[in-house]
Design an enzyme around this catalytic site. Structure first.
Site, short mmCIF file in Angstrom:
data_model
loop_
_atom_site.label_atom_id
_atom_site.label_comp_id
_atom_site.label_asym_id
_atom_site.label_seq_id
_atom_site.Cartn_x
_atom_site.Cartn_y
_atom_site.Cartn_z
N HIS A 175 4.36 -7.36 -2.50
CA HIS A 175 3.11 -7.13 -1.74
C HIS A 175 1.98 -6.93 -2.74
CE1 HIS A 175 1.13 -4.96 1.95
NE2 HIS A 175 0.22 -5.55 1.19
N HIS B 179 -1.87 -8.75 -3.42
CA HIS B 179 -2.94 -9.71 -3.09
C HIS B 179 -3.61 -10.11 -4.40
CE1 HIS B 179 -2.77 -8.86 1.26
NE2 HIS B 179 -2.43 -7.65 0.87
N HIS C 243 1.32 -8.20 7.79
CA HIS C 243 0.88 -6.82 7.70
C HIS C 243 0.94 -6.21 9.10
CE1 HIS C 243 -0.49 -8.03 3.81
NE2 HIS C 243 -1.24 -6.97 3.60
N GLU D 232 0.03 -0.37 9.35
CA GLU D 232 -0.70 0.35 8.29
C GLU D 232 -1.79 1.15 9.00
OE1 GLU D 232 -3.56 -0.62 4.42
OE2 GLU D 232 -3.23 -2.14 5.95
N ASP E 37 -0.16 -3.73 -3.84
CA ASP E 37 -1.15 -4.15 -2.85
C ASP E 37 -2.37 -4.80 -3.52
OD1 ASP E 37 -2.26 -4.59 -0.36
OD2 ASP E 37 -2.55 -2.49 0.14
N ASP E 38 -3.38 -3.99 -3.85
CA ASP E 38 -4.60 -4.47 -4.51
C ASP E 38 -4.85 -3.58 -5.72
OD1 ASP E 38 -5.85 -6.48 -2.40
OD2 ASP E 38 -5.15 -4.74 -1.28
#
Length: 349
Positions: free
Chosen positions: A24, A26, A204, A207, A285-286
């Site tokens: 996961h 991005h 997704h 969340e 994630d980011d």
């Protein structure tokens, strides 16, 4: 292999050195402020922020939407194939340093095609970095095309058609961006088409959204893996299903705290997910925006949750391989490497 004998003080080195997969991430969320400025200069673009420090200060967002606003603004510096290569290469170098042996990388083509960037420019740059990473770094990686859920399903179909000539360069599709008001069923037809095409499916859910969104991602999209999914514990029936079917969750602890899904890491439910028997994994994630790449997520999460020890570290790393979309033989090889690594740690005691 008795992992309970590995002392807590040995965990930081163990977490950093153990082989692992990241499922996961991005790629646009790995754009560090320094690279944003370098690409803006190369492409003669004027940024809204005068310095790297002022841009970094703008990363003090408080919810998913305020994060997405600056995320899309940062992505606007990506103009050429070389820009996309440089972004992906920078991530792969960080992943290699964190002992990531395999990464399944999300990319958001609609963020770029809406600015007039050809799909070929995007995917050729990313794919070139992946090939170079395999050859020079020995790191395995694959791309997952994400549809932006705040846009229409018609937009998703358009980008899918643009992507089909490059079908050999990505392994699956996902669904990201703001959950609120954008339920999974909004994209049920495009996911059905992707399933017909033999693409792997992730989404997704859970969340910001409720546990119901996870049910819908599983039943209406036929998602094989749930990204985030932390609200599953609100629904005991859903937990039973996730355990029975061993549906993986790609959990992102630092992201969850930054976006106020949890007040702090000590309140995070990753330990409870594992204790329930859910196939949970840890991911970044980011990372440029949320304060840490994969090892940092492991280190801070384990430091905050004393119930996590060497056995949970092993389980999380093993889950990351088992939840990946590579073939069974490759997975088995990585799990053998993981077993050897942990056996060596036990032998040191």
């Amino acid at each position: 292999m008795n992992l309970t004998n590995i002392p807590r003080q040995a965990l930081p080195e163990l977490l950093c050195r153990m082989p692992k997969a990241e499922l996961h991430i991005h790629i646009e969320g790995s754009l560090e402020p320094e690279l944003i400025f370098a690409l803006a200069e190369r492409n003669r673009l004027q940024l809204a922020y005068p310095t790297i420090e002022s841009l970094r200060a703008a990363y003090a967002f408080t919810n998913l939407q305020s994060f997405l606003d600056i995320y899309y603004a940062g992505a606007s510096v990506l103009q050429t194939e070389q820009d996309f290569f440089d972004m992906a290469w920078a991530y792969l170098l960080r992943a290699k340093a964190d002992n990531v042996v395999h990464a399944e990388i999300f990319f958001d083509p609609q963020t770029h095609t809406a600015r007039g960037i050809p799909f070929a420019t995007i995917i050729n740059g990313l794919d070139r970095a992946i090939q170079q990473g395999r050859n020079e770094l020995g790191i395995s990686a694959a791309l997952i095309l994400c549809f932006l859920r705040h846009l229409t399903e018609a937009d998703a179909f358009t980008v899918l058609e643009e992507a089909l000539p490059f079908r050999d360069k990505f392994i699956g599709v996902g669904l990201d961006s703001g959950e609120k008001g954008n339920p999974p069923e909004k994209f049920s037809r495009v996911f059905a088409r992707c399933r017909e095409l033999g693409l792997r499916l992730v989404a997704h859910a859970g969340e910001e959204g409720t546990a119901e969104y996870i049910w819908h991602a599983l039943d209406l999209l036929q998602a094989e893996r749930i990204d985030h999914g932390v609200h599953c514990l609100d629904d005991p029936q859903l937990v039973t299903r996730l355990v029975q079917q061993q549906v993986p969750l790609t959990v992102c602890p630092l992201s969850n705290v930054k976006l106020r899904v949890f007040p702090d890491l000590a309140a995070h439910n990753i330990a409870r997910l594992l204790a329930c028997g859910i196939r949970a994994t840890i991911n970044s994630d980011d990372p440029a925006y949320f304060g840490g790449y994969l090892n940092q997520n492991y280190l801070e999460t384990f430091a905050a949750l004393p119930e996590l020890g060497a056995a949970e570290a092993y389980q999380l790393a093993r889950n990351s391989f088992e939840a990946s979309f590579v073939d069974a033989e490759v997975k088995a090889g990585w799990i053998r490497e993981l077993d050897q690594f942990f056996q060596q740690q036990c032998d040191k005691i």
